[in-house]
Design a protein around this motif. Structure first.
Motif, PDB file in Angstrom:
ATOM      1  N   GLU A 241       0.488  -1.104   0.090  1.00 45.55           N
ATOM      2  CA  GLU A 241      -0.193  -0.081  -0.027  1.00 45.55           C
ATOM      3  C   GLU A 241       1.275   1.482   0.459  1.00 45.55           C
ATOM      4  N   LEU A 242       2.064   1.180   0.889  1.00 44.78           N
ATOM      5  CA  LEU A 242       2.889   2.740   1.099  1.00 44.78           C
ATOM      6  C   LEU A 242       3.728   2.261  -0.484  1.00 44.78           C
ATOM      7  N   LEU A 243       4.080   1.367  -0.942  1.00 41.06           N
ATOM      8  CA  LEU A 243       4.792   1.719  -1.569  1.00 41.06           C
ATOM      9  C   LEU A 243       4.013   1.980  -3.717  1.00 41.06           C
ATOM     10  N   THR A 244       2.889   1.968  -3.170  1.00 38.09           N
ATOM     11  CA  THR A 244       2.232   1.906  -4.549  1.00 38.09           C
ATOM     12  C   THR A 244       1.343   3.808  -3.772  1.00 38.09           C
ATOM     13  N   LEU A 245       1.473   3.957  -2.868  1.00 36.09           N
ATOM     14  CA  LEU A 245       1.270   5.534  -2.475  1.00 36.09           C
ATOM     15  C   LEU A 245       2.717   6.619  -2.961  1.00 36.09           C
ATOM     16  N   ALA A 246       3.955   5.633  -2.996  1.00 33.72           N
ATOM     17  CA  ALA A 246       4.857   6.627  -3.118  1.00 33.72           C
ATOM     18  C   ALA A 246       5.243   6.587  -5.061  1.00 33.72           C
ATOM     19  N   GLN A 247       4.478   4.647  -5.785  1.00 37.21           N
ATOM     20  CA  GLN A 247       4.793   5.200  -7.125  1.00 37.21           C
ATOM     21  C   GLN A 247       4.509   5.861  -7.351  1.00 37.21           C
ATOM     22  N   THR A 248       2.781   6.315  -7.016  1.00 40.40           N
ATOM     23  CA  THR A 248       1.905   6.375  -7.863  1.00 40.40           C
ATOM     24  C   THR A 248       1.975   8.572  -7.461  1.00 40.40           C
ATOM     25  N   ASN A 249       3.502   8.535  -6.568  1.00 43.66           N
ATOM     26  CA  ASN A 249       3.424  10.200  -6.272  1.00 43.66           C
ATOM     27  C   ASN A 249       2.251  10.828  -5.598  1.00 43.66           C
ATOM     28  N   LYS A 250       1.300   9.953  -4.528  1.00 43.60           N
ATOM     29  CA  LYS A 250       0.266  10.357  -3.851  1.00 43.60           C
ATOM     30  C   LYS A 250       0.899  11.200  -2.568  1.00 43.60           C
ATOM     31  N   LEU A 251       2.097  10.856  -1.697  1.00 44.56           N
ATOM     32  CA  LEU A 251       2.921  11.462  -0.527  1.00 44.56           C
ATOM     33  C   LEU A 251       3.479  12.516  -1.254  1.00 44.56           C
ATOM     34  N   ALA A 252       3.659  13.992  -0.891  1.00 44.56           N
ATOM     35  CA  ALA A 252       4.449  14.756  -0.770  1.00 44.56           C
ATOM     36  C   ALA A 252       5.159  15.085  -0.513  1.00 44.56           C
ATOM     37  N   LYS A 253       5.589  14.064   0.196  1.00 45.56           N
ATOM     38  CA  LYS A 253       7.282  13.825   0.525  1.00 45.56           C
ATOM     39  C   LYS A 253       7.972  13.064   0.260  1.00 45.56           C
TER      40      LYS A 253
END
Length: 351
Positions: A241-253
């Motif tokens: 789940e967290l790798l997906t957020l990083a992959q899709t640039n959903k985390l602005a950090k």
């Protein structure tokens, strides 16, 4: 002379009090409960949105009060207890976070040493030895990280060791930070069997969630790094789940992801195949790094957290704005007021 008769449609004055039975007086009515004190309502489907909001706002208020700016999250198996100085044998738990023992237990150390263990119990004992080693590595790494983070200047606690709050690897992470004298966070989840938080969580930072998605929100929202130790379904779920957020640039950090125990993970999943088959880009393989020792993991965490966060343009601007160069930069031991602009937590926005 006849008396005139009253017309049938004329009205007569009637004493109703004498002709009709009086109703019984109702009992005095108690005051209605306030909506936010009405337990039957708050636990009903109609109040689900309020419960969801509470699992956002209540943790946020505590993070502010305890001066928590950001976290490093440890994931890993909750089913194995560690072989510790206080324990004579391994123990396998029935389920993730459960206090009940599994029906099938690893062979005892005495049985292994005397060749009395066979079959599944012997295999479980071997797995328990392996997981106990990971427990100690997680404990050491969390201790190293917490010791380093405690010395960082600023009015808030940085890179606070955080886990899912249960036993196993989660306990090891909280324990390592606890033994370093640092604050440590446990984000537990209410499950349909008996379970409890591990004892190494800072009491004021001990959380229990009903909704998995709100618990995941707090794992992701404050995290600046993830350390993923060997685990099962829950660990895989959180990792992807967290790798997906990083992959899709959903985390602005920028978030550092460390996968600990290359032999374990590469025997469980082959992430290179995802790139070879085109399911992910080859560049996505750089979203994580495999490590096998606490020292290697700590050096990566220290370098990335310093470069991406402590020395970032955002941090420099925040330091200048707060005027910390001429003031005491130690973290106050006292709970802080809840003013967000002063205390944070410094949460990155999502896109």
């Amino acid at each position: 002379m006849d008396t005139p008769k009253t017309p049938p449609d004329s009205l007569e004055t009637v004493d109703l009090a004498q002709t009709l039975p009086l109703p019984e007086q109702p009992e005095p009515l108690e005051s209605a409960p306030l909506a936010y004190e009405n337990g039957s309502f708050l636990n009903s489907p109609d109040a689900r949105i309020l419960r969801i909001m509470a699992e956002y706002q209540e943790p946020l208020s505590r993070f502010r009060r305890e001066r928590i700016q950001d976290t490093v999250v440890f994931f890993g198996s909750a089913r194995f207890r560690a072989l510790d100085v206080a324990a004579a044998n391994f123990e396998l738990l029935a389920n993730t976070g459960s206090k009940e023992r599994a029906a099938e237990q690893p062979a005892t150390l005495q049985e292994v040493e005397h060749g009395q263990a066979t079959g599944q119990r012997l295999r479980l004992a071997g797995a328990a030895i392996e997981m106990a080693a990971y427990y100690e590595d997680a404990r050491i790494l969390a201790n190293m990280l917490a010791t380093w983070a405690k010395g960082l200047p600023g009015p808030r606690h940085r890179f606070v060791v955080t886990s899912g709050g249960g036993p196993g690897i989660m306990e090891a992470a909280n324990r390592g930070a606890y033994e370093a004298g640092a604050k440590t966070i446990g984000l537990n989840i209410k499950l349909p069997f008996e379970q409890q938080p591990n004892p190494y969580i800072t009491p004021s930072l001990n959380f229990d969630f009903h909704y998995f998605f709100m618990r995941k929100y707090w794992f992701a929202y404050l995290a600046k790094a993830l350390v993923i130790f060997p685990g099962g379904f829950g660990t895989l779920d959180e990792m992807f789940e967290l790798l997906t957020l990083a992959q899709t640039n959903k985390l602005a950090k920028k978030i550092t992801t460390i996968i600990y125990g290359s032999s374990y993970w590469k025997s469980v999943i082959n992430l290179d195949v995802l790139a070879e088959k085109g399911a992910i880009a080859h560049g996505d393989l750089s979203l994580f790094r495999f490590v096998d020792t606490p020292e290697e993991a700590f050096e990566i965490l220290k370098a990335d957290l310093t470069k991406n966060h402590l020395e970032s343009a955002y941090e420099r601007t925040a330091h200048e704005r707060a005027g910390r160069g001429a003031t005491d930069t130690s973290v106050s031991p006292d709970p802080a007021p809840t003013a967000q602009d002063i205390l944070g937590p410094d949460i990155s926005k999502t896109r």
